[in-house]
Design a protein around this motif. Structure first.
Motif, PDB file in Angstrom:
ATOM      1  N   THR A 299       0.848  -1.189   0.000  1.00 58.09           N
ATOM      2  CA  THR A 299       0.000   0.000   0.000  1.00 58.09           C
ATOM      3  C   THR A 299       0.883   1.237   0.000  1.00 58.09           C
ATOM      4  N   CYS A 300       0.499   2.233  -0.773  1.00 54.92           N
ATOM      5  CA  CYS A 300       1.286   3.463  -0.837  1.00 54.92           C
ATOM      6  C   CYS A 300       0.359   4.661  -0.754  1.00 54.92           C
ATOM      7  N   ALA A 301       0.927   5.790  -0.401  1.00 56.25           N
ATOM      8  CA  ALA A 301       0.121   6.994  -0.230  1.00 56.25           C
ATOM      9  C   ALA A 301      -0.404   7.508  -1.559  1.00 56.25           C
ATOM     10  N   GLY A 302       0.360   7.312  -2.617  1.00 57.10           N
ATOM     11  CA  GLY A 302      -0.087   7.756  -3.928  1.00 57.10           C
ATOM     12  C   GLY A 302       0.046   9.257  -4.108  1.00 57.10           C
ATOM     13  N   THR A 303      -0.052   9.673  -5.346  1.00 60.84           N
ATOM     14  CA  THR A 303       0.026  11.106  -5.656  1.00 60.84           C
ATOM     15  C   THR A 303      -1.342  11.662  -6.024  1.00 60.84           C
ATOM     16  N   CYS A 304      -2.365  10.809  -5.976  1.00 65.96           N
ATOM     17  CA  CYS A 304      -3.702  11.221  -6.405  1.00 65.96           C
ATOM     18  C   CYS A 304      -4.546  11.690  -5.224  1.00 65.96           C
ATOM     19  N   SER A 305      -5.324  12.694  -5.462  1.00 67.92           N
ATOM     20  CA  SER A 305      -6.324  13.129  -4.496  1.00 67.92           C
ATOM     21  C   SER A 305      -7.673  13.136  -5.198  1.00 67.92           C
ATOM     22  N   GLY A 306      -8.726  12.789  -4.469  1.00 68.76           N
ATOM     23  CA  GLY A 306     -10.035  12.679  -5.092  1.00 68.76           C
ATOM     24  C   GLY A 306     -11.105  13.454  -4.345  1.00 68.76           C
ATOM     25  N   ARG A 307     -12.056  13.996  -5.101  1.00 71.13           N
ATOM     26  CA  ARG A 307     -13.255  14.624  -4.548  1.00 71.13           C
ATOM     27  C   ARG A 307     -14.454  14.016  -5.265  1.00 71.13           C
ATOM     28  N   PHE A 308     -15.624  14.111  -4.637  1.00 72.35           N
ATOM     29  CA  PHE A 308     -16.771  13.369  -5.138  1.00 72.35           C
ATOM     30  C   PHE A 308     -18.018  14.241  -5.224  1.00 72.35           C
ATOM     31  N   SER A 309     -18.832  13.934  -6.233  1.00 76.04           N
ATOM     32  CA  SER A 309     -20.162  14.519  -6.369  1.00 76.04           C
ATOM     33  C   SER A 309     -21.185  13.392  -6.285  1.00 76.04           C
ATOM     34  N   HIS A 310     -22.350  13.696  -5.703  1.00 74.46           N
ATOM     35  CA  HIS A 310     -23.365  12.671  -5.457  1.00 74.46           C
ATOM     36  C   HIS A 310     -24.718  13.087  -6.004  1.00 74.46           C
ATOM     37  N   PHE A 311     -25.493  12.067  -6.371  1.00 68.92           N
ATOM     38  CA  PHE A 311     -26.874  12.255  -6.806  1.00 68.92           C
ATOM     39  C   PHE A 311     -27.747  11.248  -6.070  1.00 68.92           C
ATOM     40  N   GLY A 312     -28.884  11.706  -5.577  1.00 72.26           N
ATOM     41  CA  GLY A 312     -29.835  10.807  -4.931  1.00 72.26           C
ATOM     42  C   GLY A 312     -31.254  11.150  -5.342  1.00 72.26           C
ATOM     43  N   ARG A 313     -32.029  10.131  -5.650  1.00 74.61           N
ATOM     44  CA  ARG A 313     -33.444  10.319  -5.985  1.00 74.61           C
ATOM     45  C   ARG A 313     -34.234   9.174  -5.365  1.00 74.61           C
ATOM     46  N   ILE A 314     -35.299   9.501  -4.659  1.00 75.13           N
ATOM     47  CA  ILE A 314     -36.145   8.490  -4.039  1.00 75.13           C
ATOM     48  C   ILE A 314     -37.581   8.672  -4.516  1.00 75.13           C
ATOM     49  N   THR A 315     -38.251   7.559  -4.772  1.00 76.05           N
ATOM     50  CA  THR A 315     -39.639   7.594  -5.223  1.00 76.05           C
ATOM     51  C   THR A 315     -40.453   6.618  -4.386  1.00 76.05           C
ATOM     52  N   GLY A 316     -41.708   6.949  -4.180  1.00 76.34           N
ATOM     53  CA  GLY A 316     -42.577   6.059  -3.419  1.00 76.34           C
ATOM     54  C   GLY A 316     -44.032   6.290  -3.778  1.00 76.34           C
ATOM     55  N   LEU A 317     -44.844   5.272  -3.566  1.00 76.98           N
ATOM     56  CA  LEU A 317     -46.270   5.354  -3.876  1.00 76.98           C
ATOM     57  C   LEU A 317     -47.038   4.467  -2.907  1.00 76.98           C
ATOM     58  N   VAL A 318     -48.095   5.016  -2.320  1.00 76.06           N
ATOM     59  CA  VAL A 318     -48.992   4.219  -1.480  1.00 76.06           C
ATOM     60  C   VAL A 318     -50.401   4.325  -2.034  1.00 76.06           C
ATOM     61  N   THR A 319     -51.077   3.200  -2.135  1.00 78.77           N
ATOM     62  CA  THR A 319     -52.475   3.161  -2.553  1.00 78.77           C
ATOM     63  C   THR A 319     -53.222   2.237  -1.605  1.00 78.77           C
ATOM     64  N   ALA A 320     -54.497   2.536  -1.374  1.00 81.83           N
ATOM     65  CA  ALA A 320     -55.294   1.709  -0.472  1.00 81.83           C
ATOM     66  C   ALA A 320     -56.765   1.836  -0.827  1.00 81.83           C
ATOM     67  N   GLN A 321     -57.513   0.836  -0.438  1.00 80.79           N
ATOM     68  CA  GLN A 321     -58.964   0.837  -0.623  1.00 80.79           C
ATOM     69  C   GLN A 321     -59.581   0.119   0.565  1.00 80.79           C
ATOM     70  N   SER A 322     -60.579   0.738   1.175  1.00 82.51           N
ATOM     71  CA  SER A 322     -61.252   0.141   2.321  1.00 82.51           C
ATOM     72  C   SER A 322     -62.667  -0.267   1.957  1.00 82.51           C
ATOM     73  N   THR A 323     -63.207  -1.203   2.728  1.00 83.15           N
ATOM     74  CA  THR A 323     -64.586  -1.629   2.537  1.00 83.15           C
ATOM     75  C   THR A 323     -65.519  -0.443   2.747  1.00 83.15           C
ATOM     76  N   SER A 324     -66.525  -0.320   1.894  1.00 81.96           N
ATOM     77  CA  SER A 324     -67.462   0.807   1.973  1.00 81.96           C
ATOM     78  C   SER A 324     -68.856   0.297   2.323  1.00 81.96           C
ATOM     79  N   PRO A 325     -69.142   0.106   3.612  1.00 87.33           N
ATOM     80  CA  PRO A 325     -70.470  -0.369   3.998  1.00 87.33           C
ATOM     81  C   PRO A 325     -71.510   0.731   3.841  1.00 87.33           C
ATOM     82  N   PHE A 326     -72.769   0.353   3.861  1.00 87.12           N
ATOM     83  CA  PHE A 326     -73.835   1.352   3.821  1.00 87.12           C
ATOM     84  C   PHE A 326     -74.664   1.209   5.086  1.00 87.12           C
ATOM     85  N   PRO A 327     -74.911   2.269   5.832  1.00 84.09           N
ATOM     86  CA  PRO A 327     -74.474   3.637   5.524  1.00 84.09           C
ATOM     87  C   PRO A 327     -73.023   3.866   5.934  1.00 84.09           C
ATOM     88  N   PRO A 328     -72.414   4.995   5.478  1.00 84.38           N
ATOM     89  CA  PRO A 328     -71.062   5.354   5.910  1.00 84.38           C
ATOM     90  C   PRO A 328     -71.040   5.517   7.425  1.00 84.38           C
TER      91      PRO A 328
END
Length: 451
Positions: A299-328
């Protein structure tokens, strides 16, 4: 550190809605039926492996017949992006297919250990894509067989390592400092199960890395885990609903998942190298001798130095359906919850943090970028829950709950190497989704990387 404010993107299922949908305070609420109809990916590659010496994929199909073409092609591409094998099959709505691609993995020591699997329709439209990493699993030091596991994408000059190998290499560096070490045998001495992967890593490092002096190469590691037992990491699709109209039933499904990618500079100096024949088992039992390098590095120290850029994206979806008795009022016997967070490095404070609950169908799609930081790691954490309770009376609507999550993460490293010997830029990225927005997630990564 430069950070852009999070952007809210309208998901594809929201952009296509009619006036029956509306937005309140940044929370998008959509018509339940339409959201459910357009939210599922036509195909999801849930696993990639080697079975009986052949590349094998498991593919989950959408439950909606209208989402599926009559026939699809499943294609594999080697590390040079050349097609290596393909099969045609007919998707079955709501089911999983297992497909074997005979001859897909041949001589990865020549064509590259990082490869790709694609599902596309006959007209060429891509329905799903999954990178996979080929490696070796060895019975002993003389005989090995090829393996394949789901992986992430990276530019060609970036070496792929598993999370386990990355940790072992870090331990070696910490313990030995600048002392010389036989890479393959030092890895195997600490973790015998990693002997085969160390062989393939050493071959890739020797092939792409310069031979003399202290030189640095890009390498990426990843980790995907969840409690659902799939290889999708932080992506999931929980769908709780009764299967029979006349039988009382209930279920509460839940999951937690994490997906992380890391890009690093690894600097070593090659002291010497030996070559040894290793027998690699082929389909049918034939063992092919392959000359594999076993380098000695420090292992060596090396002559290279690095910096970083990041990207993040999150997606989500919720759906639901309940029983609909009569009367409400309506009985809430169908619910869902989705939570997703995007983190930088090992920080416990997320840059993105979204949670949605149903009975009110809703979703989120947000992204952020960060530039000029010292850490090359980013990760997504998700949790989801879907619930229903059904009394077995077909006169009422059947209750259901569904929670879906997906993500796209990318990191781009920039290196300054006065002595040369390194591609100045390294890239790694990962996506997974069950929502039918794979093309959008991929395009957002291309835009970030400038590809």
């Amino acid at each position: 550190m430069h950070r852009r404010s999070p952007r809210v993107l309208a998901p594809s299922w929201l952009r296509s809605l009619t006036l029956s949908s509306f937005a309140v305070g940044g929370l998008f609420v959509a018509a339940p039926a339409h959201a459910a109809e357009t939210s599922e990916a036509p195909a999801t590659i849930v696993d990639v492996s080697m079975q009986d010496g052949e590349l094998t994929a498991r593919i989950r199909w959408s439950a909606e017949p209208k989402d599926l073409p009559e026939e699809v092609e499943v294609l594999s591409y080697d590390g040079t992006e050349k097609p290596s094998a393909g099969e045609r099959l007919t998707p079955k709505p709501g089911e999983e297919s297992e497909v074997k691609l005979s001859g897909a993995v041949q001589e990865p020591w020549e064509t590259g250990w990082a490869q790709r699997l694609v599902v596309r329709e006959a007209k060429g439209r891509e329905l799903a894509s999954q990178p996979y990493d080929v490696s070796l699993a060895c019975e002993d030091e003389k005989t090995c067989q090829l393996t394949a596991t789901p992986g992430i994408s990276a530019s060609r000059e970036v070496l792929h390592v598993s999370n386990g190998l990355q940790k072992t290499l870090a331990t070696i560096e910490k313990e030995l400092g600048e002392k010389e070490f036989d890479l393959v045998h030092e890895v195997a001495r600490r973790e015998p199960s990693l002997f085969g992967e160390a062989l393939s890593y050493a071959q890739g490092k020797f092939k792409y890395g310069p031979a003399e002096g202290c030189q640095c190469t890009w390498q990426t590691s990843y980790a995907r885990s969840n409690t659902s037992g799939t290889s999708l990491g932080a992506a999931h699709d929980l769908y709780a609903r009764p299967l029979l109209q006349t039988r009382p039933a209930n279920a509460r499904l839940s999951t937690q998942g994490t997906s992380r990618i890391t890009l690093t500079l690894n600097c070593t100096s090659l002291a010497s190298i030996l070559f040894q024949h290793v027998g690699i088992r082929q389909p049918g039992g034939l063992v092919k001798p392959v000359l594999m390098p076993q380098p000695v590095y420090s292992t060596c120290a090396g002559t290279c130095s690095g910096r970083f850029s990041h990207f993040g994206r999150i997606t989500g979806l919720v759906t639901a359906q309940s029983t609909s008795p009569f009367p409400p009022p309506t009985l809430l016997n169908g619910t869902a919850m989705e939570q997703s967070k995007y983190h930088l490095g090992n920080s416990q404070s997320p840059l993105l943090n979204e949670t949605r609950y149903a009975p009110a169908d809703s979703g989120f799609d947000v992204m952020t970028t960060v530039s000029n930081v010292s850490s090359g790691s980013g990760y997504v954490q998700t949790s989801g829950e879907a619930f229903y309770a059904y009394n077995g009376n077909p006169a009422y609507w059947q209750p259901r709950g569904r929670a879906q999550g997906g993500y796209a993460i990318a990191v781009q490293g920039f290196a300054v190497c006065p002595g040369g010997g390194l591609n100045p830029m390294g890239r790694a990225w990962d996506t997974a989704t069950t929502q039918g927005n794979q093309a959008s997630l991929t395009q957002s990564i291309w835009d970030f990387l400038g590809l």
